[in-house]
Enzyme design. Sequence first.
Site, mmCIF file in Angstrom:
data_model
loop_
_atom_site.group_PDB
_atom_site.id
_atom_site.type_symbol
_atom_site.label_atom_id
_atom_site.label_comp_id
_atom_site.label_asym_id
_atom_site.label_seq_id
_atom_site.Cartn_x
_atom_site.Cartn_y
_atom_site.Cartn_z
ATOM 1 N N GLY A 1 0.859 -1.252 -0.141
ATOM 2 C CA GLY A 1 -0.016 0.075 0.074
ATOM 3 C C GLY A 1 0.816 1.284 -0.039
ATOM 4 N N GLU B 1 1.396 1.845 -3.527
ATOM 5 C CA GLU B 1 0.375 2.284 -4.167
ATOM 6 C C GLU B 1 -0.051 3.795 -3.744
ATOM 7 O OE1 GLU B 1 -1.513 -1.290 -2.441
ATOM 8 O OE2 GLU B 1 -2.234 -1.724 -4.347
ATOM 9 N N GLU C 1 2.701 -8.160 -1.559
ATOM 10 C CA GLU C 1 1.640 -8.932 -0.847
ATOM 11 C C GLU C 1 1.691 -10.266 -1.292
ATOM 12 O OE1 GLU C 1 1.613 -5.946 -2.494
ATOM 13 O OE2 GLU C 1 -0.044 -4.314 -1.914
HETATM 14 N N1 CO8 Z 1 2.487 -3.531 8.864
HETATM 15 C C1 CO8 Z 1 2.409 -3.685 10.147
HETATM 16 N N2 CO8 Z 1 3.734 -3.585 10.711
HETATM 17 C C2 CO8 Z 1 4.915 -3.547 9.899
HETATM 18 C C3 CO8 Z 1 4.770 -3.219 8.503
HETATM 19 C C4 CO8 Z 1 3.269 -3.391 8.120
HETATM 20 N N3 CO8 Z 1 3.001 -3.421 6.531
HETATM 21 N N4 CO8 Z 1 5.945 -3.264 7.991
HETATM 22 C C5 CO8 Z 1 6.818 -3.423 9.095
HETATM 23 N N5 CO8 Z 1 6.073 -3.338 10.228
HETATM 24 C C6 CO8 Z 1 6.655 -3.201 11.551
HETATM 25 C C7 CO8 Z 1 7.462 -4.555 11.732
HETATM 26 O O1 CO8 Z 1 6.280 -5.609 12.274
HETATM 27 C C8 CO8 Z 1 8.363 -4.030 13.207
HETATM 28 O O2 CO8 Z 1 7.561 -4.169 14.207
HETATM 29 P P1 CO8 Z 1 7.855 -4.571 15.405
HETATM 30 O O3 CO8 Z 1 9.275 -3.948 15.708
HETATM 31 O O4 CO8 Z 1 6.852 -4.357 16.537
HETATM 32 O O5 CO8 Z 1 8.277 -5.907 15.192
HETATM 33 C C9 CO8 Z 1 8.838 -2.510 12.657
HETATM 34 O O6 CO8 Z 1 7.699 -2.286 11.493
HETATM 35 C C10 CO8 Z 1 9.928 -2.785 11.944
HETATM 36 O O7 CO8 Z 1 10.015 -3.610 10.817
HETATM 37 P P2 CO8 Z 1 10.944 -4.938 10.589
HETATM 38 O O8 CO8 Z 1 11.532 -5.197 11.806
HETATM 39 O O9 CO8 Z 1 10.604 -5.958 9.872
HETATM 40 O O10 CO8 Z 1 12.173 -4.155 9.756
HETATM 41 P P3 CO8 Z 1 13.417 -4.771 8.859
HETATM 42 O O11 CO8 Z 1 13.979 -3.676 8.475
HETATM 43 O O12 CO8 Z 1 13.866 -5.898 9.289
HETATM 44 O O13 CO8 Z 1 12.287 -4.901 7.429
HETATM 45 C C11 CO8 Z 1 10.816 -4.798 5.846
HETATM 46 C C12 CO8 Z 1 11.791 -4.064 6.683
HETATM 47 C C13 CO8 Z 1 11.483 -5.493 4.713
HETATM 48 C C14 CO8 Z 1 10.030 -3.388 5.069
HETATM 49 C C15 CO8 Z 1 9.697 -5.382 6.472
HETATM 50 O O14 CO8 Z 1 9.468 -4.569 7.513
HETATM 51 C C16 CO8 Z 1 8.658 -6.003 5.762
HETATM 52 O O15 CO8 Z 1 8.800 -6.787 5.027
HETATM 53 N N6 CO8 Z 1 7.259 -5.329 5.870
HETATM 54 C C17 CO8 Z 1 6.256 -5.670 5.286
HETATM 55 C C18 CO8 Z 1 5.980 -5.304 3.819
HETATM 56 C C19 CO8 Z 1 4.838 -5.583 3.216
HETATM 57 O O16 CO8 Z 1 4.514 -6.682 3.154
HETATM 58 N N7 CO8 Z 1 4.114 -4.735 2.897
HETATM 59 C C20 CO8 Z 1 2.817 -5.060 2.026
HETATM 60 C C21 CO8 Z 1 1.542 -5.024 3.226
HETATM 61 S S1 CO8 Z 1 -0.050 -5.745 2.592
HETATM 62 C C22 CO8 Z 1 -0.412 -4.342 1.581
HETATM 63 O O17 CO8 Z 1 0.000 -3.255 1.515
HETATM 64 C C23 CO8 Z 1 -1.808 -4.562 0.875
HETATM 65 C C24 CO8 Z 1 -2.561 -3.313 0.515
HETATM 66 C C25 CO8 Z 1 -3.734 -3.471 -0.069
HETATM 67 C C26 CO8 Z 1 -4.872 -3.588 0.615
HETATM 68 C C27 CO8 Z 1 -6.189 -3.403 -0.035
HETATM 69 C C28 CO8 Z 1 -7.433 -3.684 0.736
HETATM 70 C C29 CO8 Z 1 -8.543 -3.327 -0.285
#
Ligand code: CO8
Length: 258
Positions: free
Chosen positions: A109, A112, A132
Amino acid sequence: MAYETLLVETDGPVGIITLNRPEALNALSSKLCSEVCDQLHAWSSDASIRCVIITGAGRAFAAGADIKEMAPQSYMDVYLNDMFAAFETTISAFRKPIIAAVNGFALGGGCELAMLCDFILASETAKFGQPEINLGVMPGIGGTQRLTRLVGKSKSMEMCLTGRMMDAAEAERAGLVSRVLPADKLMEDARKVAQKIAAASLPIAMMTKETVNAAYETTLSQGLRFERRLFHAMFGTEDQKEGMAAFVDKRPAQFKNR
Ligand code: CO8
C-alpha cells in the site's frame, strides 16, 4: 489539527504531510488513512494551499497496509467496510498537485500511495515493491493497475508475482519515479519543486493535472479533444492574460488564481 499518526505543516502555499509511525515503518493503519483523508479534505477547500507533498518519517515512506490490523479481519469485515476505498478515492479525487517524496521503503500500500500521487521524487535509498503475494493476497489499492500502466506488463507482473523490491535507480529507469535525489537533499528539493508548482496559476495547474490524468482514462483522440477544449478555455482566465503579458513585458507573472 493535531493528529496521532501524521505530522502536518505548511510552508506558504505548500502543504506537507509526513506519515509518522516510524516504529511500524509508517504502515497504513485505518487511523493513518482516515487522518490523511481528513487533511486532504481540509486542504481541498483551502485556497491558500496550492501543492501538497506526502513523505514518511524515519526509514520508510510506508511499508504497506498495517498487516497486524488486517491479519484477523474476515471477508465480511473488509467487504462491508470497503477497506481502503475511501483512502484511494480521496487521494485520486484530490484536484491539486500532490508529490510523493519517497525516502525509504514504499511497499504494498505504500507503493500504491506513492503511485496515487501525481509524481514521485525518490531518494537514493528508496525501495519499491508489491510484496503482498508473500502474505497470501495481492495489491488492493490500485497496484496491479497503476504499476502496470507506469512500468509495463512484464516488470509489473514480475514484481506482483515475486514480491521483489526495485531500488531507486531501477524505478527511475522503469518510469515509476520522475527523479532520484541524494537522501539528504530529498525534502529540500521536493519543497523547491512544490514551491515552483505552487507559484503557477492554481486553476491552470489543476486543469493540467486533470488533462494528464485523462491520458489514462480515454482514447488518444478523446484525450486530445479534452486537452484542446481545456486549452481553449484557459483563454477565459485572467492568469492566461497575465502570464503572456508578463512574458512580453519581460517581468515575472503575478498570477491571481482566477
Ligand atoms: N504492517 C505492520 N507493521 C509493519 C509493517 C506493515 N506493513 N511493515 C513493518 N512493520 C513493523 C514490523 O512488524 C516491525 O515492528 P516490531 O518492531 O513491533 O516487530 C517494525 O515495523 C520494523 O519492521 P522490521 O523489523 O520488519 O524491519 P526490517 O528492516 O527487518 O524489514 C521490511 C523491513 C522489509 C520493510 C519489512 O518490515 C517488511 O517486509 N514489511 C512488510 C512489507 C509488506 O509486506 N507490505 C505489504 C503489506 S500488505 C498491503 O500493503 C496490502 C495493501 C492493499 C490492501 C487493499 C485492501 C482493499
